[in-house]
Design an enzyme around this catalytic site. Structure first.
Site, PDB file in Angstrom:
ATOM      1  N   LYS A  79       0.859  -1.190   0.000  1.00  0.00           N
ATOM      2  CA  LYS A  79       0.000   0.000   0.000  1.00  0.00           C
ATOM      3  C   LYS A  79       0.890   1.233   0.000  1.00  0.00           C
ATOM      4  O   LYS A  79       2.031   1.174   0.480  1.00  0.00           O
ATOM      5  CB  LYS A  79      -0.855  -0.005   1.276  1.00  0.00           C
ATOM      6  CG  LYS A  79      -2.110   0.827   1.183  1.00  0.00           C
ATOM      7  CD  LYS A  79      -3.251   0.047   0.595  1.00  0.00           C
ATOM      8  CE  LYS A  79      -4.487   0.899   0.462  1.00  0.00           C
ATOM      9  NZ  LYS A  79      -5.615   0.114  -0.054  1.00  0.00           N
ATOM     10  N   GLY A 179     -26.896   1.090  -0.003  1.00  0.00           N
ATOM     11  CA  GLY A 179     -25.876   1.737  -0.838  1.00  0.00           C
ATOM     12  C   GLY A 179     -26.032   1.302  -2.280  1.00  0.00           C
ATOM     13  O   GLY A 179     -25.425   0.336  -2.715  1.00  0.00           O
ATOM     14  N   GLY A 181     -24.801   2.163  -5.064  1.00  0.00           N
ATOM     15  CA  GLY A 181     -23.715   2.798  -5.820  1.00  0.00           C
ATOM     16  C   GLY A 181     -23.098   1.782  -6.773  1.00  0.00           C
ATOM     17  O   GLY A 181     -23.785   0.866  -7.241  1.00  0.00           O
ATOM     18  N   ASN A 182     -21.796   1.912  -7.034  1.00  0.00           N
ATOM     19  CA  ASN A 182     -21.139   1.010  -7.990  1.00  0.00           C
ATOM     20  C   ASN A 182     -21.349  -0.462  -7.626  1.00  0.00           C
ATOM     21  O   ASN A 182     -21.744  -1.272  -8.464  1.00  0.00           O
ATOM     22  CB  ASN A 182     -19.635   1.298  -8.034  1.00  0.00           C
ATOM     23  CG  ASN A 182     -19.346   2.587  -8.778  1.00  0.00           C
ATOM     24  OD1 ASN A 182     -19.961   2.857  -9.799  1.00  0.00           O
ATOM     25  ND2 ASN A 182     -18.435   3.385  -8.263  1.00  0.00           N
ATOM     26  N   VAL A 183     -21.060  -0.796  -6.376  1.00  0.00           N
ATOM     27  CA  VAL A 183     -21.154  -2.200  -5.955  1.00  0.00           C
ATOM     28  C   VAL A 183     -22.623  -2.631  -5.843  1.00  0.00           C
ATOM     29  O   VAL A 183     -23.017  -3.693  -6.350  1.00  0.00           O
ATOM     30  CB  VAL A 183     -20.407  -2.412  -4.610  1.00  0.00           C
ATOM     31  CG1 VAL A 183     -20.620  -3.825  -4.087  1.00  0.00           C
ATOM     32  CG2 VAL A 183     -18.919  -2.106  -4.773  1.00  0.00           C
ATOM     33  N   GLY A 184     -23.451  -1.797  -5.207  1.00  0.00           N
ATOM     34  CA  GLY A 184     -24.861  -2.145  -4.983  1.00  0.00           C
ATOM     35  C   GLY A 184     -25.635  -2.335  -6.280  1.00  0.00           C
ATOM     36  O   GLY A 184     -26.381  -3.318  -6.442  1.00  0.00           O
TER      37      GLY A 184
HETATM   38  P1  NAD Z   1     -20.057   4.308  -4.411  1.00  0.00           P
HETATM   39  O1  NAD Z   1     -19.651   5.636  -3.900  1.00  0.00           O
HETATM   40  O2  NAD Z   1     -20.228   4.080  -5.872  1.00  0.00           O
HETATM   41  O3  NAD Z   1     -21.452   3.879  -3.741  1.00  0.00           O
HETATM   42  C1  NAD Z   1     -21.730   4.015  -2.379  1.00  0.00           C
HETATM   43  C2  NAD Z   1     -23.241   4.197  -2.237  1.00  0.00           C
HETATM   44  O4  NAD Z   1     -23.544   4.166  -0.849  1.00  0.00           O
HETATM   45  C3  NAD Z   1     -23.771   5.529  -2.783  1.00  0.00           C
HETATM   46  O5  NAD Z   1     -24.979   5.276  -3.462  1.00  0.00           O
HETATM   47  C4  NAD Z   1     -24.043   6.341  -1.514  1.00  0.00           C
HETATM   48  O6  NAD Z   1     -25.121   7.259  -1.674  1.00  0.00           O
HETATM   49  C5  NAD Z   1     -24.438   5.247  -0.560  1.00  0.00           C
HETATM   50  N1  NAD Z   1     -24.303   5.569   0.857  1.00  0.00           N
HETATM   51  C6  NAD Z   1     -23.334   6.279   1.474  1.00  0.00           C
HETATM   52  N2  NAD Z   1     -23.595   6.335   2.796  1.00  0.00           N
HETATM   53  C7  NAD Z   1     -24.739   5.646   2.989  1.00  0.00           C
HETATM   54  C8  NAD Z   1     -25.519   5.333   4.123  1.00  0.00           C
HETATM   55  N3  NAD Z   1     -25.154   5.745   5.340  1.00  0.00           N
HETATM   56  N4  NAD Z   1     -26.647   4.598   3.963  1.00  0.00           N
HETATM   57  C9  NAD Z   1     -27.019   4.159   2.737  1.00  0.00           C
HETATM   58  N5  NAD Z   1     -26.310   4.409   1.624  1.00  0.00           N
HETATM   59  C10 NAD Z   1     -25.186   5.149   1.760  1.00  0.00           C
HETATM   60  O7  NAD Z   1     -18.995   3.277  -3.775  1.00  0.00           O
HETATM   61  P2  NAD Z   1     -18.711   1.782  -4.212  1.00  0.00           P
HETATM   62  O8  NAD Z   1     -17.554   1.734  -5.134  1.00  0.00           O
HETATM   63  O9  NAD Z   1     -20.011   1.131  -4.592  1.00  0.00           O
HETATM   64  O10 NAD Z   1     -18.177   1.168  -2.836  1.00  0.00           O
HETATM   65  C11 NAD Z   1     -19.084   0.864  -1.792  1.00  0.00           C
HETATM   66  C12 NAD Z   1     -18.333   0.129  -0.696  1.00  0.00           C
HETATM   67  O11 NAD Z   1     -17.772  -1.083  -1.219  1.00  0.00           O
HETATM   68  C13 NAD Z   1     -17.129   0.878  -0.090  1.00  0.00           C
HETATM   69  O12 NAD Z   1     -17.057   0.500   1.272  1.00  0.00           O
HETATM   70  C14 NAD Z   1     -15.935   0.307  -0.815  1.00  0.00           C
HETATM   71  O13 NAD Z   1     -14.735   0.407  -0.044  1.00  0.00           O
HETATM   72  C15 NAD Z   1     -16.370  -1.133  -0.956  1.00  0.00           C
HETATM   73  N6  NAD Z   1     -15.714  -1.869  -2.044  1.00  0.00           N
HETATM   74  C16 NAD Z   1     -15.786  -1.398  -3.335  1.00  0.00           C
HETATM   75  C17 NAD Z   1     -15.226  -2.122  -4.358  1.00  0.00           C
HETATM   76  C18 NAD Z   1     -15.350  -1.646  -5.793  1.00  0.00           C
HETATM   77  O14 NAD Z   1     -14.985  -2.436  -6.681  1.00  0.00           O
HETATM   78  N7  NAD Z   1     -15.847  -0.466  -6.051  1.00  0.00           N
HETATM   79  C19 NAD Z   1     -14.542  -3.313  -4.087  1.00  0.00           C
HETATM   80  C20 NAD Z   1     -14.493  -3.798  -2.761  1.00  0.00           C
HETATM   81  C21 NAD Z   1     -15.093  -3.049  -1.752  1.00  0.00           C
END
Ligand code: NAD
Length: 370
Positions: A79, A179, A181-184
């Site tokens: 890291k 959430g 977002g990207n993952v959801g």
């Molecule tokens: P993102 O920013 O695209 O999506 C996050 C979503 O969560 C957004 O829609 C946001 O509005 C929502 N959110 C934030 N706070 C909230 C709350 N208190 N209640 C409900 N919704 C809430 O991020 P992402 O890339 O989808 O990542 C989400 C999580 O997954 C992070 O913890 C990240 O570290 C983890 N993660 C991501 C990846 C990846 O490939 N992107 C891989 C492993 C882990």
């Protein structure tokens, strides 16, 4: 004091190198930690943050050692941290990233990726300087993880393995996602292909519930136009705090850390929780859920889709190869953890750590000892 420092930063696993980079003219202040490379060159993100300590970078590097080993990748953990304000003008940020890239050009056992405060463009600058970075834009031969939904796809693969263990059918199973977002969004899309029905979703502005099912494509389109989940018609707005207690079969926390704790774990009605976010469940809540028969495998097993795609990008692989690797590795790793849980009567996190550590230990046994 000096002795304590040595103890703090040296145990049986590593770290192998801690590099302090200081360029007063910029000024660039950075730390790179290569924790353990027994399985291959270290992969791990560059975090750019206003407060970052060598200790934090070391802990994140160690986490990457376990995550990469658990994912079955031929990579160790590393890291980097740059002490700077992430809202710096783009050109200032680029200057820091390029200076860091030049400083680590000879550090061939560290492959950077994006993390908090850095993105695809940051990785393109690093790659341009020293030819070593993953998570780059598509035009530069990168695999755009979030656009493709690599992590959400991996969660859907894990759901199939976990459903098999529980003797549960995914067809008609109801999922609630925290959430969107990207993952959801990607998890909803890929789970839908297995017959799962999305009944609840939330974002940072609110939560919605529709027991008859939400249309995933429609909700995704609303979010991609900059809307909120609350803009979805024909769904009931609910208090986000009740999301984890709604009647459903699968929960996907995909936003923040530490959202399921002993205080709300007893409200969970689902049979399975897919940990999309990093550390969304506290360790004590994980144990409580396990004792209640709710199946949840650790984050670093089920949300490894992104890092698996990264390792394929490093090998100049293609998008179909990345998806095939995610499918194969997450399937195998879920099965290995489930088997260890049964055979050794371990909690899921203990079993996953056991798996990761035994792989690193074996890798270390092949290293030169004299
Ligand atoms: P993102 O920013 O695209 O999506 C996050 C979503 O969560 C957004 O829609 C946001 O509005 C929502 N959110 C934030 N706070 C909230 C709350 N208190 N209640 C409900 N919704 C809430 O991020 P992402 O890339 O989808 O990542 C989400 C999580 O997954 C992070 O913890 C990240 O570290 C983890 N993660 C991501 C990846 C990846 O490939 N992107 C891989 C492993 C882990």
């Amino acid at each position: 004091m000096a002795e304590d420092l040595w103890k703090q930063f040296a145990d049986d696993w590593g770290p192998e190198k801690i590099i302090h980079i200081y360029e007063p003219r910029l000024p660039l202040r950075a730390i790179v930690v290569i924790d353990n490379t027994a399985l291959g060159p270290a992969i791990g993100g560059i975090r750019l943050a206003p407060r970052i300590t060598p200790e934090e970078v070391f802990r994140l590097a160690r986490t990457m050692t376990w995550k990469n080993a658990a994912a079955g990748l031929a990579h160790g953990g590393g890291k980097a941290g740059i002490l700077a304000d992430p809202s710096l003008p783009r050109i200032e940020k680029e200057r820091l990233l390029r200076a860091l890239a030049r400083a680590i050009a000879d550090l061939k056992d560290y492959i950077p990726g994006p993390d908090m405060g850095t993105d695809e463009a940051s990785m393109a600058f690093i790659y341009d300087e020293n030819g070593r970075a993953t998570g780059r834009p598509k035009v530069t031969g990168g695999i755009p993880l979030d656009e493709l939904g690599a992590t959400g796809f991996g969660l859907a693969v894990a759901a199939e393995q976990m459903a098999g263990h529980l003797g549960m059918s995914l067809v008609g199973a109801r999922v609630a996602i925290q959430g969107f977002g990207n993952v959801g969004k990607a998890a909803a899309r890929f789970l839908e292909k297995s017959g799962v029905v999305l009944v609840a979703a939330s974002d940072s502005t609110g939560a919605i519930y529709q027991p008859r099912g939400l249309n995933v494509a429609h909700l995704t389109a609303i979010k991609e136009k900059g809307g909120r989940v609350l803009d979805y018609p024909e769904a009931k707005a609910v208090d986000p705090a009740v999301l984890f207690g709604l009647p459903c079969d699968i929960l996907v926390p995909a936003a923040q850390p530490d959202v399921i704790t002993p205080a709300n774990a007893s409200q969970v009605q689902a049979k399975m929780i897919l940990q999309g976010a990093n550390i969304p469940i506290t360790p004590d809540a994980e144990r409580l859920l396990h004792e209640r028969g709710v199946l949840t495998l650790p984050d670093f097993i089920v949300n490894a889709g992104g890092v698996i795609a990264t390792s394929i990008e490093y090998r100049q692989g293609t998008v179909p190869q990345a998806f095939a690797a995610i499918q194969e590795k997450i399937r195998e790793n879920c099965q290995a953890v489930l088997r260890l849980m049964r055979e050794k009567n371990l909690y899921p996190r203990e079993a996953a750590l056991h798996l990761a550590q035994s792989r690193v230990r074996e890798g270390m046994s092949y290293r030169r000892r004299f």
